[in-house]
Scaffold this motif. Structure first.
Motif, short mmCIF file in Angstrom:
data_model
loop_
_atom_site.label_atom_id
_atom_site.label_comp_id
_atom_site.label_asym_id
_atom_site.label_seq_id
_atom_site.Cartn_x
_atom_site.Cartn_y
_atom_site.Cartn_z
N LEU A 1 0.82 -1.21 0.00
CA LEU A 1 0.00 0.00 0.00
C LEU A 1 0.86 1.26 0.00
O LEU A 1 0.55 2.23 -0.70
N PHE A 2 1.93 1.24 0.76
CA PHE A 2 2.76 2.43 0.89
C PHE A 2 3.65 2.66 -0.34
O PHE A 2 3.99 3.79 -0.66
N TYR A 3 4.04 1.58 -1.00
CA TYR A 3 5.00 1.70 -2.11
C TYR A 3 4.46 0.98 -3.35
O TYR A 3 5.12 0.10 -3.92
N PRO A 4 3.27 1.34 -3.82
CA PRO A 4 2.69 0.61 -4.95
C PRO A 4 3.52 0.72 -6.23
O PRO A 4 3.58 -0.22 -7.02
N ALA B 1 3.95 -2.71 -8.30
CA ALA B 1 2.85 -2.95 -9.23
C ALA B 1 3.32 -3.49 -10.58
O ALA B 1 2.58 -4.17 -11.27
N GLY B 2 4.55 -3.17 -10.96
CA GLY B 2 5.02 -3.56 -12.29
C GLY B 2 4.79 -2.45 -13.28
O GLY B 2 3.85 -1.65 -13.15
N GLN B 3 5.62 -2.40 -14.30
CA GLN B 3 5.59 -1.27 -15.23
C GLN B 3 4.28 -1.17 -15.99
O GLN B 3 3.85 -0.08 -16.36
N SER B 4 3.64 -2.28 -16.26
CA SER B 4 2.43 -2.24 -17.07
C SER B 4 1.15 -2.16 -16.25
O SER B 4 0.05 -2.12 -16.80
N ALA B 5 1.28 -2.12 -14.92
CA ALA B 5 0.10 -2.16 -14.05
C ALA B 5 -0.47 -0.76 -13.81
O ALA B 5 0.22 0.25 -13.96
N ASP B 6 -1.71 -0.72 -13.41
CA ASP B 6 -2.38 0.50 -12.98
C ASP B 6 -2.03 0.69 -11.50
O ASP B 6 -2.56 -0.02 -10.64
N ARG C 1 -2.82 0.05 -5.63
CA ARG C 1 -2.88 0.64 -4.29
C ARG C 1 -4.24 0.42 -3.66
O ARG C 1 -4.34 0.06 -2.48
N ASP C 2 -5.30 0.63 -4.43
CA ASP C 2 -6.65 0.46 -3.88
C ASP C 2 -6.89 -0.98 -3.46
O ASP C 2 -7.52 -1.24 -2.42
N ALA C 3 -6.41 -1.92 -4.24
CA ALA C 3 -6.57 -3.33 -3.89
C ALA C 3 -5.81 -3.66 -2.62
O ALA C 3 -6.31 -4.40 -1.76
#
Length: 230
Positions: free
Chosen positions: A109-112, A116-121, A126-128
């Motif tokens: 959550l703190f460091y999404p 998350a990966g380069q292609s992720a939203d 973070r919301d998930a």
């Protein structure tokens, strides 16, 4: 004597609180995040992951917050049910849940952007993570409502101190969504947090690290005398 390698208002705060509760002889060594000292070779010899904290002990350096807390509780025979105690199993399963699940998702959550990966939203990631953290807190709240001796407002444990620090940071970070955590939704956790922040250990740690008066229930951003919390 132990040596706690710390940064203000980082996971080392949990270990500092436990050392103070144990009245264990120790000194601290700043890991200056402003110059990313955690990535330097000297610190990496203590913690090859480059995460804070590390604790030097007579038996060698320890890292991983949960491992440090378990080791200290066993070495000093305090702040947790000891081997042979009927409550030991319940304590251990919740300690590992907090360490491996709640704390791990808190980092996501703190460091999404890191995870998350380069292609992720990143926002969706973070919301998930926030939704999972809220769910985890609900489970801890239900456990706290049963008031086991190792998670109660009546006496500190390594687990109460651990969870209270996580609650503190979840109220403050990420900065752009600060305030999402309503401790009022978790009354049993709130009672534990209110009791723990009045402990002499919490008051002393607050002065040392510049954390304010109500470090768990109404936290404010750290104003440390040395180093940086971020």
């Amino acid at each position: 004597m132990y040596v706690l390698h710390y940064a203000p208002d980082n996971a080392s705060l949990i270990v500092r609180l436990v050392l103070l509760e144990l009245d264990a002889a120790h000194r601290t060594s700043l890991v200056d995040r402003r110059v990313r000292a955690q990535d330097g070779p000297e610190y990496r010899r203590l913690n090859p992951n480059g995460l804070i904290p590390a604790l030097e002990t007579p038996d060698g350096a320890l890292f991983e917050t949960g491992a440090i807390l378990l080791w200290l509780s066993e070495r000093h025979g305090a702040l947790a049910p000891q081997p042979g105690d009927a409550a030991r199993g319940d304590f251990l399963k919740w300690l590992f849940f907090v360490s491996n699940t709640l704390h791990a998702d808190t980092r996501l959550l703190f460091y999404p952007e890191r995870h998350a990966g380069q292609s992720a939203d990143v926002a969706a990631f973070r919301d998930a993570a926030r939704n999972r953290v809220a769910s985890h807190l609900g489970l801890v709240e239900a456990m706290a409502a049963t008031r086991p001796g190792w998670f109660s407002p009546d006496a500190p444990s390594v687990l109460t101190l651990y969870v209270c620090c996580l609650v503190r940071w979840l109220a403050l970070y990420p900065v752009e969504t600060a305030g999402w955590l309503d401790l009022g939704r978790y009354p049993a956790l709130g009672a534990v947090a209110a009791a723990m922040e009045q402990r002499p250990s919490a008051l002393q740690a607050s002065l040392i690290e510049g954390l304010g008066a109500t470090i768990f229930t109404q936290p404010s951003y750290a104003c440390p005398t040395e180093g940086s919390a971020t």
